[in-house]
Design a protein around this motif. Structure first.
Motif, PDB file in Angstrom:
ATOM      1  N   ALA A 164      68.272  50.192  44.868  1.00  0.00           N
ATOM      2  CA  ALA A 164      66.876  49.779  45.044  1.00  0.00           C
ATOM      3  C   ALA A 164      66.487  50.124  46.475  1.00  0.00           C
ATOM      4  CB  ALA A 164      66.701  48.291  44.777  1.00  0.00           C
ATOM      5  N   ARG A 165      65.364  50.793  46.626  1.00  0.00           N
ATOM      6  CA  ARG A 165      65.048  51.297  47.958  1.00  0.00           C
ATOM      7  C   ARG A 165      63.562  51.190  48.286  1.00  0.00           C
ATOM      8  NH1 ARG A 165      65.417  57.486  50.181  1.00  0.00           N
ATOM      9  NH2 ARG A 165      65.420  56.941  52.392  1.00  0.00           N
ATOM     10  N   GLU A 166      63.276  50.750  49.493  1.00  0.00           N
ATOM     11  CA  GLU A 166      61.950  50.868  50.080  1.00  0.00           C
ATOM     12  C   GLU A 166      62.153  51.743  51.311  1.00  0.00           C
ATOM     13  OE1 GLU A 166      59.997  47.105  50.564  1.00  0.00           O
ATOM     14  OE2 GLU A 166      60.056  46.675  48.401  1.00  0.00           O
ATOM     15  N   SER A 218      67.100  48.934  51.956  1.00  0.00           N
ATOM     16  CA  SER A 218      67.628  49.309  50.643  1.00  0.00           C
ATOM     17  C   SER A 218      68.773  48.390  50.274  1.00  0.00           C
ATOM     18  CB  SER A 218      68.125  50.762  50.649  1.00  0.00           C
ATOM     19  OG  SER A 218      67.093  51.658  50.936  1.00  0.00           O
ATOM     20  N   GLN A 257      60.389  40.992  50.564  1.00  0.00           N
ATOM     21  CA  GLN A 257      61.132  42.233  50.372  1.00  0.00           C
ATOM     22  C   GLN A 257      62.530  42.016  49.811  1.00  0.00           C
ATOM     23  OE1 GLN A 257      62.725  44.544  53.781  1.00  0.00           O
ATOM     24  NE2 GLN A 257      61.319  46.135  53.117  1.00  0.00           N
ATOM     25  N   LEU A 289      63.626  43.608  46.266  1.00  0.00           N
ATOM     26  CA  LEU A 289      64.696  44.601  46.134  1.00  0.00           C
ATOM     27  C   LEU A 289      65.809  44.092  45.219  1.00  0.00           C
ATOM     28  CD1 LEU A 289      64.973  45.940  49.793  1.00  0.00           C
ATOM     29  CD2 LEU A 289      64.253  47.236  47.788  1.00  0.00           C
ATOM     30  N   LYS A 334      64.694  44.605  41.680  1.00  0.00           N
ATOM     31  CA  LYS A 334      64.810  46.014  41.307  1.00  0.00           C
ATOM     32  C   LYS A 334      66.261  46.403  41.073  1.00  0.00           C
ATOM     33  CE  LYS A 334      60.774  47.828  43.818  1.00  0.00           C
ATOM     34  NZ  LYS A 334      60.353  48.719  44.946  1.00  0.00           N
TER      35      LYS A 334
END
Length: 380
Positions: free
Chosen positions: A226-228, A233, A322, A326, A329
């Motif tokens: 899962a990454r932003e 991440s 966040q 994450l 996700k």
């Protein structure tokens, strides 16, 4: 054309892998069109190129008939017998009609056809090479930028990186070397078109595969990412060998392995968590670096309720949600996070039938220097 031309085709066959016979057949087909165009001929003609000497001859193909009605495609039986007495009605006869200056046209046509076929073959080779590298990492040099793309030179071809596939924290200038993830390879009339990304989760996965031998060998597996991009991440890892710690393998001695990946991603924070078949345990791990008191799993709704210590609530949720986002996700489960005080106010007593992690077995984040650094950072 001459024997030197045939020798050149032999060289092309060896160097480019394009069959000499295929080239000659393509040239013959092009010369038929060239003959009809340049000599205003509607005849049914064929072109023959000698495979040894390179001589070019043009033949008009005519049908033998008793009475000629179209001299361009027919010949009388009497004329045919003058050539060969064995000809019969309805036979096809080839009569040479090679023009005197046809060699010049043949040379020009051959050059065009060979150049085009070489270009097509090279494009095909490049396409086949990069279609096999789809979902892989490449290194290139930034050439230029317009309003839509960064153009990255990969040596044989130029890749396109959409501007929104660049991490928000980085800027590029001409000549910069950059690693990118191939997201798509398309075959177009102008050759293969390759699209790359710096924000795709696959980039993070491939970077770890490069840095961690245990992943390359298949002992450790990355189960989820899962990454932003550019910010934070999470990756979930699992080991098929009980003697190998998957998180420790990815972190490396003194954090060397994970820090190499972090540097490549310009400081992007990375949480490495242990994957588990147990949904509750997996969800608890995914919220690292936060501690988890209790997880309740609601299978039908694919949802979990997580209780964390009061002082860890903001850490579990993360900046602007966040960390929780994450984790959701990463696991594929909805996660509802409550503090112990909130759970008590709502009358939650940890007795629901699918409670997995009891109060006395508080989940701890993996004891890596990297995870501890996150804890300190969030507390500050």
């Amino acid at each position: 054309m001459n024997a030197e031309f045939i020798e050149a085709l032999n060289d092309i066959e060896k160097e480019k892998g394009i069959s000499k016979e295929v080239l000659i057949e393509a040239i013959e087909a092009a010369l038929v069109s060239g003959y009809k165009r340049n000599f205003n001929s509607a005849q049914n003609v064929r072109v023959d190129i000698n495979r040894e000497m390179g001589n070019v001859r043009v033949f008009a193909r005519k049908t033998i008939v008793e009475e000629v009605t179209d001299s361009r495609s027919q010949i009388s039986i009497d004329e045919a017998h003058e050539i060969d007495p064995n000809y019969m009605l309805d036979d096809i006869i080839d009569m040479e009609v090679t023009p005197r200056d046809f060699g010049r046209i043949a040379a020009q046509t051959a050059k065009q056809v060979v150049t085009q076929r070489i270009r097509e073959a090279e494009r095909g080779i490049i396409y086949n090479e990069f279609i096999d590298r789809e979902q892989d990492i490449v290194t290139g040099i930034v050439q230029r930028q317009d309003g839509r793309f960064y153009y990255i030179d990969l040596g044989k071809v130029e890749a396109l990186m959409p501007v929104n596939e660049k991490m928000p924290t980085e800027t590029f200038k001409q000549g910069d070397r950059v690693k990118a993830f191939i997201t798509k390879v398309e075959k177009t009339t102008k050759g293969p078109q390759i699209f790359v990304s710096r924000t795709h989760p696959g980039l993070l996965k491939r970077l770890f595969e490069l840095e961690v031998p245990e992943i390359f060998d298949g002992v450790v597996e990355i189960r989820s990412v899962a990454r932003e991009a550019g910010d934070r991440s999470k990756i979930a890892v699992h080991s098929s060998d009980p003697n190998v710690d998957p998180v420790g393998a990815c972190v490396g001695q003194k954090g060397m392995r994970v820090q190499t990946v972090v540097q490549e991603l310009k400081g992007e924070k990375i949480d490495i968590v242990k994957w588990s078949e147990d949904t509750a345990e997996y969800v608890a791990n995914s919220l690292s670096p936060s501690k988890v008191v209790h997880v309740t799993v609601y299978e039908g709704e694919k949802m979990t309720r997580v209780v964390v210590p009061d002082y860890q609530l903001s850490l579990a949720i993360g900046k602007k949600g966040q960390n929780a986002r994450l984790a959701a996700k990463l696991t594929g489960w909805k996660i509802d996070i409550k503090s112990e005080a909130q759970a008590a106010e709502e009358g939650f007593t940890f007795t629901e039938p699918v409670s997995i992690i009891p109060l006395e077995k508080k989940n701890q984040p993996e004891s890596t220097e990297f995870a501890e650094a996150h804890v300190e950072e969030e507390r500050e």
